[in-house]
Design a protein around this motif. Structure first.
Motif, mmCIF file in Angstrom:
data_model
loop_
_atom_site.group_PDB
_atom_site.id
_atom_site.type_symbol
_atom_site.label_atom_id
_atom_site.label_comp_id
_atom_site.label_asym_id
_atom_site.label_seq_id
_atom_site.Cartn_x
_atom_site.Cartn_y
_atom_site.Cartn_z
ATOM 1 N N MET A 244 0.844 -1.196 0.000
ATOM 2 C CA MET A 244 0.000 0.000 0.000
ATOM 3 C C MET A 244 0.873 1.237 0.000
ATOM 4 S SD MET A 244 -1.343 0.247 3.944
ATOM 5 C CE MET A 244 -1.606 -1.514 4.094
ATOM 6 N N ILE A 245 0.268 2.378 -0.278
ATOM 7 C CA ILE A 245 0.971 3.660 -0.274
ATOM 8 C C ILE A 245 0.585 4.415 0.983
ATOM 9 C CG2 ILE A 245 1.210 5.873 -1.454
ATOM 10 C CD1 ILE A 245 0.748 4.376 -4.081
ATOM 11 N N VAL A 246 1.604 4.915 1.706
ATOM 12 C CA VAL A 246 1.349 5.621 2.967
ATOM 13 C C VAL A 246 2.181 6.895 3.011
ATOM 14 C CG1 VAL A 246 0.926 3.439 4.183
ATOM 15 C CG2 VAL A 246 3.203 4.472 4.266
ATOM 16 N N THR A 247 1.744 7.815 3.867
ATOM 17 C CA THR A 247 2.547 8.991 4.208
ATOM 18 C C THR A 247 3.168 8.735 5.575
ATOM 19 O OG1 THR A 247 1.151 10.485 2.921
ATOM 20 C CG2 THR A 247 2.551 11.466 4.628
ATOM 21 N N VAL A 248 4.465 8.852 5.657
ATOM 22 C CA VAL A 248 5.209 8.461 6.854
ATOM 23 C C VAL A 248 5.214 9.596 7.874
ATOM 24 C CG1 VAL A 248 7.455 7.678 7.703
ATOM 25 C CG2 VAL A 248 6.633 6.936 5.460
ATOM 26 N N GLY A 249 5.005 9.221 9.145
ATOM 27 C CA GLY A 249 5.041 10.185 10.233
ATOM 28 C C GLY A 249 6.413 10.228 10.891
ATOM 29 N N ASP A 250 6.432 10.499 12.182
ATOM 30 C CA ASP A 250 7.684 10.746 12.897
ATOM 31 C C ASP A 250 8.488 9.464 13.086
ATOM 32 O OD1 ASP A 250 9.597 12.294 14.075
ATOM 33 O OD2 ASP A 250 8.429 12.838 15.842
ATOM 34 N N VAL A 251 9.757 9.652 13.470
ATOM 35 C CA VAL A 251 10.649 8.531 13.732
ATOM 36 C C VAL A 251 10.261 7.855 15.046
ATOM 37 C CG1 VAL A 251 12.356 9.926 14.991
ATOM 38 C CG2 VAL A 251 13.094 7.862 13.770
ATOM 39 N N ALA A 252 10.566 6.562 15.150
ATOM 40 C CA ALA A 252 10.343 5.806 16.375
ATOM 41 C C ALA A 252 11.619 5.039 16.696
ATOM 42 C CB ALA A 252 9.165 4.837 16.204
ATOM 43 N N ALA A 253 11.712 4.561 17.930
ATOM 44 C CA ALA A 253 12.871 3.763 18.313
ATOM 45 C C ALA A 253 12.958 2.514 17.450
ATOM 46 C CB ALA A 253 12.768 3.373 19.792
ATOM 47 N N GLY A 254 14.182 2.039 17.215
ATOM 48 C CA GLY A 254 14.368 0.812 16.455
ATOM 49 C C GLY A 254 14.692 1.022 14.991
ATOM 50 N N CYS B 76 10.137 4.548 11.138
ATOM 51 C CA CYS B 76 9.225 5.686 11.185
ATOM 52 C C CYS B 76 7.806 5.123 11.254
ATOM 53 C CB CYS B 76 9.391 6.585 9.963
ATOM 54 S SG CYS B 76 10.978 7.467 9.949
ATOM 55 N N VAL B 77 6.882 5.914 11.751
ATOM 56 C CA VAL B 77 5.523 5.425 12.006
ATOM 57 C C VAL B 77 4.568 5.919 10.924
ATOM 58 C CG1 VAL B 77 3.622 5.366 13.647
ATOM 59 C CG2 VAL B 77 5.973 5.429 14.489
ATOM 60 N N ALA B 78 3.773 5.007 10.409
ATOM 61 C CA ALA B 78 2.687 5.362 9.482
ATOM 62 C C ALA B 78 1.385 4.790 10.040
ATOM 63 C CB ALA B 78 2.958 4.808 8.090
ATOM 64 N N ARG B 79 0.314 5.547 9.914
ATOM 65 C CA ARG B 79 -1.005 5.110 10.394
ATOM 66 C C ARG B 79 -2.003 5.128 9.241
ATOM 67 N NH1 ARG B 79 1.345 7.586 14.871
ATOM 68 N NH2 ARG B 79 1.095 6.407 16.818
ATOM 69 N N VAL B 80 -2.668 3.993 9.049
ATOM 70 C CA VAL B 80 -3.644 3.854 7.967
ATOM 71 C C VAL B 80 -4.874 3.146 8.507
ATOM 72 C CG1 VAL B 80 -4.098 2.938 5.672
ATOM 73 C CG2 VAL B 80 -1.779 3.671 6.274
ATOM 74 N N ASP B 81 -6.028 3.845 8.455
ATOM 75 C CA ASP B 81 -7.301 3.253 8.884
ATOM 76 C C ASP B 81 -7.206 2.625 10.276
ATOM 77 O OD1 ASP B 81 -8.395 3.966 6.423
ATOM 78 O OD2 ASP B 81 -7.834 2.056 5.502
ATOM 79 N N GLY B 82 -6.574 3.335 11.184
ATOM 80 C CA GLY B 82 -6.468 2.863 12.562
ATOM 81 C C GLY B 82 -5.373 1.851 12.816
ATOM 82 N N GLU B 83 -4.672 1.441 11.763
ATOM 83 C CA GLU B 83 -3.573 0.485 11.922
ATOM 84 C C GLU B 83 -2.239 1.227 11.946
ATOM 85 O OE1 GLU B 83 -4.564 -3.789 10.282
ATOM 86 O OE2 GLU B 83 -4.515 -2.328 8.649
ATOM 87 N N VAL B 84 -1.288 0.678 12.725
ATOM 88 C CA VAL B 84 0.027 1.290 12.882
ATOM 89 C C VAL B 84 1.068 0.435 12.164
ATOM 90 C CG1 VAL B 84 1.800 1.990 14.530
ATOM 91 C CG2 VAL B 84 -0.610 2.315 15.088
ATOM 92 N N TYR B 85 1.905 1.111 11.374
ATOM 93 C CA TYR B 85 2.977 0.431 10.652
ATOM 94 C C TYR B 85 4.313 1.073 11.042
ATOM 95 C CZ TYR B 85 -0.793 -1.392 7.771
ATOM 96 O OH TYR B 85 -1.939 -2.024 7.344
ATOM 97 N N PHE B 86 5.277 0.237 11.467
ATOM 98 C CA PHE B 86 6.631 0.695 11.737
ATOM 99 C C PHE B 86 7.464 0.428 10.488
ATOM 100 C CE2 PHE B 86 4.918 -0.029 15.975
ATOM 101 C CZ PHE B 86 5.295 1.146 16.620
ATOM 102 N N VAL B 87 7.856 1.512 9.819
ATOM 103 C CA VAL B 87 8.420 1.422 8.473
ATOM 104 C C VAL B 87 9.920 1.714 8.503
ATOM 105 C CG1 VAL B 87 8.255 2.251 6.102
ATOM 106 C CG2 VAL B 87 6.207 2.221 7.565
ATOM 107 N N ASP C 25 11.542 11.350 22.894
ATOM 108 C CA ASP C 25 10.323 10.540 22.995
ATOM 109 C C ASP C 25 10.444 9.504 24.112
ATOM 110 O OD1 ASP C 25 7.773 9.205 21.900
ATOM 111 O OD2 ASP C 25 9.267 7.606 21.743
ATOM 112 N N GLN C 26 11.562 8.799 24.167
ATOM 113 C CA GLN C 26 11.726 7.759 25.171
ATOM 114 C C GLN C 26 11.742 8.338 26.584
ATOM 115 O OE1 GLN C 26 12.432 4.005 24.053
ATOM 116 N NE2 GLN C 26 11.038 5.227 22.836
ATOM 117 N N LEU C 27 12.450 9.445 26.775
ATOM 118 C CA LEU C 27 12.593 10.007 28.115
ATOM 119 C C LEU C 27 11.311 10.671 28.614
ATOM 120 C CD1 LEU C 27 16.206 11.492 27.976
ATOM 121 C CD2 LEU C 27 15.440 9.396 29.095
ATOM 122 N N THR C 28 10.505 11.211 27.710
ATOM 123 C CA THR C 28 9.255 11.835 28.135
ATOM 124 C C THR C 28 8.123 10.819 28.236
ATOM 125 O OG1 THR C 28 8.807 12.461 25.826
ATOM 126 C CG2 THR C 28 9.846 14.103 27.240
#
Length: 392
Positions: free
Chosen positions: A1-11, A14-25, A96-99
Motif C-alpha cells: 500500500m501507499i502511505v505517508t510516513v510520520g515521525d521517527v520511532a525507536a528501532g 518511522c511510524v505510518a497510520r492507515v485506517d487505525g492500523e500502525v505500521y513501523f516502516v 520521545d523515550q525520556l518523556t
C-alpha cells in the motif's frame, strides 16, 4: 500500500497510520510518501519496508553502501539520510523515550541533542569491531534485518580501514558459525571464530591481548573484551563523565560495569591518593584489575553489580555503564542507599535509560545534566550520558 510516513520511532523505524492500523516502516523518513511492503504482522501493529519512494524527504540521500536497503544487510538503519538528519532523528527518539517512558518534562531536555563524534571518515569507516555470520558453505557475511539469512557483501562501509582491508570475507570459514575482527591500537588485527550454537570465541590469529589508549593511559584487554567501537568514543565519554561528576580530592568513587576500567582510571587520577576507587566487573576478559594496578588507591572486584553494591558501603560519586537492558530498579535502589552526591549514567539504549529514569524518580532523584553522542553513525543507536542528583 501507499502511505505517508510520520515521525521517527525507536528501532530505526518511522511510524505510518492507515485506517487505525500502525505500521513501523524501515528505510523511510518523516514526511515521505512511500509504497510499503509488510514484513511482519503483530496483533496491534505491523512492521514494513519502504520499497518505493514516491515523494522523498529533502534529507534523503543515495546510501553510500549498495547493501543498504530492503531485503539487504540489516546492520545500518539510516544510510538513506544525511548525517545531520540522522542526528535529528536520534535526538527525537531520545526525547520521545525520556518523556513518554521516563516521565521527564520535555522542558528538561531543552538543548539536548545527539552530537557527532569527530572522525576522519565522518559517519563511515569508524567501526573497530566487526562480527560476521558464516553460512554452511563457509562464506562470511552480514545478516538481513531480523533474519538468519546472510548477505554476502563486498566490504562494510562503516568498518575501519584495517578491517576493510583484511581478507576475512574472502576466506573459507567452513564449520564456523561466526568470525570476528578486532582493530585495536596494536599493529595487528585479532581474528577469532565461534562454533555454531556457542557464543564462546576462539582466537584464530593475531594477539590474544589487545591494547587501547586514551590520552596517556593504556588499557589491556582480551581480544574478546568490551571496548567502545568508535575510535573517538572512549575519550569523549571519559571527558563528559569527569566534567559532570567534578570529582574532588579525597572522594570515594565507584565504576560499575567497569569493563577495562576506563572511568575508574579517570576517577583515580582526579580523586588523588587520598581518595579511593572501586571498579566492579564480571568479565575476566576486561583485565580490569591489571589496568588499575598503577593506582594504589584503586582496585577491582570480580562480581555482579547487583550482588556486589549492597556490601560496598557508602560512596561519594558513582559512574555506571550497564548493558543494553539497563541497570534496573534493584541496582538503582542500591545506589541511592549508598548516599552518593552524584551518579553519572552511561546508556547505550534510550529506552533502558528512560526506565531507569523512572526508577530514580521513585527515590527522589532526577537527571540534572545530559549529553548524547552519535557513537554509531548510520545506525539507529547512540549513547547518552546523564548526571543524576537528588531532586530539589
Amino acid at each position: 500500500m501507499i502511505v505517508t510516513v510520520g515521525d521517527v520511532a525507536a528501532g530505526g523505524h518511522c511510524v505510518a497510520r492507515v485506517d487505525g492500523e500502525v505500521y513501523f516502516v524501515r528505510h523511510a523518513l518523516p514526511g515521505e510518501r512511500v509504497r510499503i511492503e509488510v514484513t511482519d504482522r503483530k496483533k496491534r501493529f505491523a512492521f514494513a519496508d519502504a520499497v518505493e519512494i514516491l515523494e522523498a524527504s529533502p534529507d534523503r540521500v543515495e546510501p553510500p553502501c549498495p547493501w543498504a536497503g530492503p531485503g539487504k544487510c540489516g546492520g545500518c538503519d539510516f544510510q538513506h539520510a544525511t548525517h545531520e538528519a540522522q542526528l535529528r532523528l536520534k535526538t527525537r527518539v531520545l526525547a520521545d523515550q525520556l518523556t513518554r517512558i521516563g516521565g521527564l518534562d520535555a522542558a528538561k531536555l531543552d538543548g539536548v541533542a545527539v552530537e557527532a563524534l569527530p572522525w576522519k571518515e565522518g559517519p563511515l569507516g569508524w567501526r573497530t569491531r566487526m562480527q560476521y555470520a558464516v553460512d554452511p558453505g563457509g562464506r562470511a557475511g552480514l545478516r538481513e534485518h531480523k533474519s538468519r539469512d546472510i548477505v554476502h557483501i563486498d566490504w562494510c562501509r562503516i568498518a575501519s580501514e584495517p578491517i576493510r582491508s583484511a581478507p576475512v570475507l574472502s576466506e573459507d570459514w567452513k564449520g564456523m558459525g561466526a568470525v570476528g575482527v578486532v582493530d585495536s591500537d596494536d599493529d595487528e588485527l585479532a581474528v577469532y571464530t565461534q562454533l555454531r550454537r556457542t557464543s564462546r570465541p576462539h582466537r584464530k590469529r593475531g594477539p590474544a591481548t589487545v591494547h587501547q589508549r586514551v590520552g596517556e593511559v593504556e588499557f589491556e584487554l582480551g581480544f574478546d573484551g568490551f571496548w567502545q567501537v568508535h575510535p573517538a568514543a572512549a575519550g569523549a565519554f571519559l571527558e563528559c563523565v569527569l566534567e559532570f561528576l567534578e570529582p574532588r580530592e579525597g572522594e570515594a568513587a565507584w565504576d560499575l560495569y567497569a569493563g577495562a576500567g576506563l572511568f575508574a582510571a579517570g576517577l583515580a587520577e582526579t580523586v588523588g591518593e587520598s581518595g579511593r576507587v572501586v571498579a566492579v566487573e564480571n568479565a575476566k576478559s576486561s583485565h580490569t584489575a591489571a589496568n588499575l594496578a598503577d593506582w594504589k588507591h584503586a582496585g577491582a572486584i570480580d562480581g555482579d553489580v547487583a550482588a556486589t553494591v549492597p556490601a560496598l558501603g557508602g560512596v561519594d560519586i558513582v559512574v555506571l555503564d550497564p548493558p543494553r537492558s539497563g541497570a534496573g530498579p534493584e541496582v538503582v535502589a542500591s545506589l541511592v542507599e549508598a548516599r552518593p552526591r552524584a551518579i553519572c549514567y552511561v546508556a547505550c539504549d534510550a529506552g533502558a535509560l528512560a526506565r531507569d529514569v523512572k526508577a530514580f524518580a521513585d527515590h527522589g532523584w532526577e537527571p540534572k545534566r545530559m549529553r548524547a553522542f552519535d557513537a554509531f553513525p548510520m545506525t539507529q543507536h547512540f549513547e547518552t550520558i546523564a548526571l543524576f542528583e537528588p531532586s530539589e
